[in-house]
Design a protein around this motif. Structure first.
Motif, PDB file in Angstrom:
ATOM      1  N   SER A 113     -10.421 -67.574 -68.413  1.00 28.06           N
ATOM      2  CA  SER A 113      -9.835 -68.808 -68.918  1.00 28.06           C
ATOM      3  C   SER A 113      -9.576 -68.655 -70.405  1.00 28.06           C
ATOM      4  CB  SER A 113     -10.766 -70.004 -68.666  1.00 28.06           C
ATOM      5  OG  SER A 113     -10.199 -71.203 -69.152  1.00 28.06           O
ATOM      6  N   GLY A 114      -8.419 -69.157 -70.836  1.00 27.87           N
ATOM      7  CA  GLY A 114      -8.101 -69.100 -72.248  1.00 27.87           C
ATOM      8  C   GLY A 114      -8.033 -67.693 -72.802  1.00 27.87           C
ATOM      9  N   ASP A 163     -15.028 -72.768 -72.100  1.00 28.81           N
ATOM     10  CA  ASP A 163     -13.866 -73.285 -72.814  1.00 28.81           C
ATOM     11  C   ASP A 163     -13.806 -72.612 -74.174  1.00 28.81           C
ATOM     12  OD1 ASP A 163     -11.873 -74.639 -74.112  1.00 28.81           O
ATOM     13  OD2 ASP A 163     -12.731 -76.631 -73.867  1.00 28.81           O
ATOM     14  N   SER A 165     -11.610 -72.660 -76.455  1.00 31.02           N
ATOM     15  CA  SER A 165     -11.064 -73.480 -77.539  1.00 31.02           C
ATOM     16  C   SER A 165     -12.151 -74.275 -78.247  1.00 31.02           C
ATOM     17  CB  SER A 165      -9.988 -74.425 -77.008  1.00 31.02           C
ATOM     18  OG  SER A 165     -10.535 -75.402 -76.139  1.00 31.02           O
ATOM     19  N   GLN A 166     -13.245 -74.596 -77.535  1.00 25.49           N
ATOM     20  CA  GLN A 166     -14.364 -75.301 -78.149  1.00 25.49           C
ATOM     21  C   GLN A 166     -15.574 -74.397 -78.365  1.00 25.49           C
ATOM     22  OE1 GLN A 166     -14.745 -79.710 -76.933  1.00 25.49           O
ATOM     23  NE2 GLN A 166     -14.302 -78.683 -75.004  1.00 25.49           N
ATOM     24  N   ARG A 216     -16.157 -78.664 -64.329  1.00 29.44           N
ATOM     25  CA  ARG A 216     -14.969 -78.644 -65.178  1.00 29.44           C
ATOM     26  C   ARG A 216     -15.288 -79.249 -66.541  1.00 29.44           C
ATOM     27  NH1 ARG A 216     -10.285 -77.421 -62.277  1.00 29.44           N
ATOM     28  NH2 ARG A 216     -10.460 -77.644 -60.012  1.00 29.44           N
ATOM     29  N   ASP A 328      -5.023 -74.201 -64.974  1.00 32.61           N
ATOM     30  CA  ASP A 328      -5.598 -73.544 -66.137  1.00 32.61           C
ATOM     31  C   ASP A 328      -4.506 -73.389 -67.188  1.00 32.61           C
ATOM     32  OD1 ASP A 328      -7.810 -72.212 -67.465  1.00 32.61           O
ATOM     33  OD2 ASP A 328      -6.714 -70.349 -67.185  1.00 32.61           O
ATOM     34  N   PRO A 329      -4.798 -73.648 -68.458  1.00 24.06           N
ATOM     35  CA  PRO A 329      -6.034 -74.232 -68.971  1.00 24.06           C
ATOM     36  C   PRO A 329      -6.016 -75.752 -68.843  1.00 24.06           C
ATOM     37  CG  PRO A 329      -4.548 -73.787 -70.788  1.00 24.06           C
ATOM     38  CD  PRO A 329      -3.840 -73.313 -69.532  1.00 24.06           C
ATOM     39  N   GLU A 330      -7.109 -76.388 -69.271  1.00 20.70           N
ATOM     40  CA  GLU A 330      -7.145 -77.840 -69.236  1.00 20.70           C
ATOM     41  C   GLU A 330      -6.066 -78.403 -70.158  1.00 20.70           C
ATOM     42  OE1 GLU A 330      -8.778 -79.614 -67.217  1.00 20.70           O
ATOM     43  OE2 GLU A 330     -10.300 -78.238 -66.432  1.00 20.70           O
ATOM     44  N   TRP A 333      -6.134 -78.162 -73.970  1.00 20.45           N
ATOM     45  CA  TRP A 333      -6.340 -76.816 -74.492  1.00 20.45           C
ATOM     46  C   TRP A 333      -5.593 -76.600 -75.806  1.00 20.45           C
ATOM     47  CZ3 TRP A 333      -8.815 -72.337 -74.473  1.00 20.45           C
ATOM     48  CH2 TRP A 333      -8.200 -71.218 -75.005  1.00 20.45           C
TER      49      TRP A 333
END
Length: 529
Positions: A113-114, A163, A165-166, A216, A328-330, A333
């Motif tokens: 992911s990401g 995640d 991104s975070q 999620r 994907d992604p949320e 994102w």
């Protein structure tokens, strides 16, 4: 198109001021302005900033830089990026083998992911992760590798999601009569600095070894779906992981009672998408609001639960046993702060891939061998769902029959193999790996970006995409009662893969390339731009 444009209307504004006005328009409005007159078209087409904005829209991307003076440079990078996807000409193909050095691969699981590949090794005393940030030459992302040793668990993790991104890693642990959610730092494996400082705890009121878990993340929300495998009783929990507040608790009693929640996904921090088995033979895609359903104590029963929108699915002859969601992604994102990339996938739209398992006439039982059953993919863009939400307005429990939303707003196709990781989605693209007896393995990519599918792009040497505008007919035996016709436009490309020793078992599409895995070789291959 230029020959059909009229001359400029009488306009008292100078060109420089018109450019300022254009700069405040969204991309669809900018495209409309290009068709007003020859002057508008020339002003927009001559601006690298506006061309960059339009091409981002065509590729399903958004700008990640606040420096407008670099539009020319970023446009050049974007055009190189577009050329790679248009011709599927990946600059690098290499093998990576990121299993944890010296660790047993027993209990191995993975996730992507990401742009970050996670591989986990479960042992009796600890859990460890091997992490790889996949590179991109065009977007300037270097490859990074790091290992994480997790020490907070008292038993094996049942599910995990990350995640980048975070910088967040979420682990779900099931201990006797209790579900524990850990929110950790993706770089260190310790408690995340923004977390509430305590574990998120839920009592499922049952034997935890009988539960399947789906997790999620969306911004400050983390959701966990707990399903009792035998009774199909489901608990859906949503927390704010930064405060520890429980935002939602929905329960469905399970067999023989309906409805049953089969899967969920976030649209926003407030809106959730549910796949809901209304009866054994009928299902809905529902949109609910956490805010409207939130209770200080207790839970909300799924039966009779208030929902905003219900999109009906064609009924089946013998029943539906699975209805999974993948995207994907949320939708929130954004590129990780450590990566100063010029552009990334847009937050404006996403492709939801729903996998339905229809019970065949042979099995008549959802617990029997699934090789007898039929699997179907349903592709639904977020824009299709939002269109129906807008139509619902302020009405609650607004139900939309399939023939009012599905035929024109979706694509459906049957599956010849139900292997989960031979097909994935990212942004608005779908990837599937196929095997041919004569030429070996190939990949097929579907791009559901509607502007890209509908605009006139002249084919060039090496251009591998074609547009599918004809209707798609799904006629799998023993599934839906009537022939299903869907016609959402889509672009399609295929390419044969480089030769390798053993069959590929995993295929994942990302923002900058394609990740391929062979379980037999214990090897990952990466093709990137």
């Amino acid at each position: 198109m230029n020959s059909e444009l009229s001359n400029a209307p009488d306009c008292p504004l100078p060109n420089w001021l018109m450019l300022i006005v254009f700069d405040h328009l969204d991309t669809p409005s900018l495209l409309s302005c290009k068709q007003v007159c020859r002057l508008f078209n020339e002003l927009i087409s001559a601006s690298a900033r506006f061309v960059y904005k339009i091409e981002l829209f065509a590729e399903g991307l958004q700008d990640c830089s606040s420096n407008s003076s670099l539009s020319v440079d970023r446009l050049a990078l974007l055009q190189k990026y577009q050329a790679g996807w248009k011709k599927l000409s990946f600059s690098t193909f290499y093998a990576c083998h990121p299993f944890l050095s010296g660790r047993s691969t027993e209990g191995y699981r993975w996730g992507f992911s990401g742009g970050v590949l996670f591989q986990a090794v479960f042992r009796e005393d600890a859990l460890a992760f091997s992490c790889v940030q996949m590179p991109s030459k065009i977007r300037g992302i270097p490859e990074q590798r790091w290992d994480l040793d997790i020490t907070c668990l008292t038993s094996a993790a049942q599910d995990w999601v990350h995640d980048p991104s975070q910088g967040l890693l979420v682990l779900v642990e099931l201990v006797p009569a209790r579900c524990i959610v850990h929110t950790l730092d993706l770089a260190t494996g310790h408690s995340h600095p923004l977390s509430c400082g305590q574990q998120l705890v839920h009592d499922p009121l049952g034997q935890t070894d009988r539960y399947s878990v789906s997790t999620r993340i969306f911004g400050h929300r983390v959701g966990v779906l707990l399903q009792d495998i035998s009774s199909r009783r489901v608990d859906l929990l949503i927390w704010d992981w930064t405060t520890g507040t429980r935002e939602l608790f929905v329960r469905s009693p399970g067999k023989p009672k309906y409805p049953i929640i089969l899967d969920f996904a976030f649209i926003t921090e407030d809106l959730l998408l549910l796949t809901n088995l209304v009866t054994q033979r009928t299902a809905q895609i529902q949109v609910i609001s956490c805010t409207k359903l939130k209770k200080a104590f207790g839970y909300t029963q799924l039966k009779g639960m208030d929902f905003l929108l219900g999109l009906q699915i064609p009924p089946s002859f013998h029943g539906i046993s699975e209805f999974f969601i993948r995207m994907d992604p949320e939708l929130n994102w954004s590129a990780p702060r450590r990566n100063t990339v010029p552009f990334c996938v847009t937050q404006a739209d996403r492709l939801f891939m729903f996998t339905l398992r229809f019970i065949s006439s042979q099995s008549q039982d959802e617990d029997e061998d699934d090789d007898k059953d039929d699997y179907t993919l349903l592709f639904v863009p977020l824009s299709t769902i939002l269109k129906q939400l807008k139509r619902a307005g302020s009405q609650n429990q607004f139900k939309v029959p399939w023939n009012e939303w599905g035929p024109s707003g979706t694509r459906m196709r049957g599956l010849y193999s139900h292997q989960t990781w031979q097909r994935t989605v990212y942004g608005m693209k779908y990837l599937e790996i196929r095997r041919t007896e004569a030429l070996g393995e190939e990949i097929e990519i579907l791009d559901f970006n509607q502007y890209a599918a509908n605009r006139d792009v002249p084919a060039s040497e090496g251009y591998v995409w074609d547009v599918l505008e004809e209707e798609s007919f799904d006629t799998l035996p023993g599934t839906v009662k009537n022939e299903v016709v869907t016609s959402l436009p889509v672009r399609r490309a295929t390419a044969y893969l480089p030769p390798h020793k053993r069959p590929l078992t995993h295929a994942v599409i990302g923002e900058d390339g394609i990740l391929l895995g062979s379980y037999y070789e214990k090897m990952w291959y990466y093709m990137y731009l």
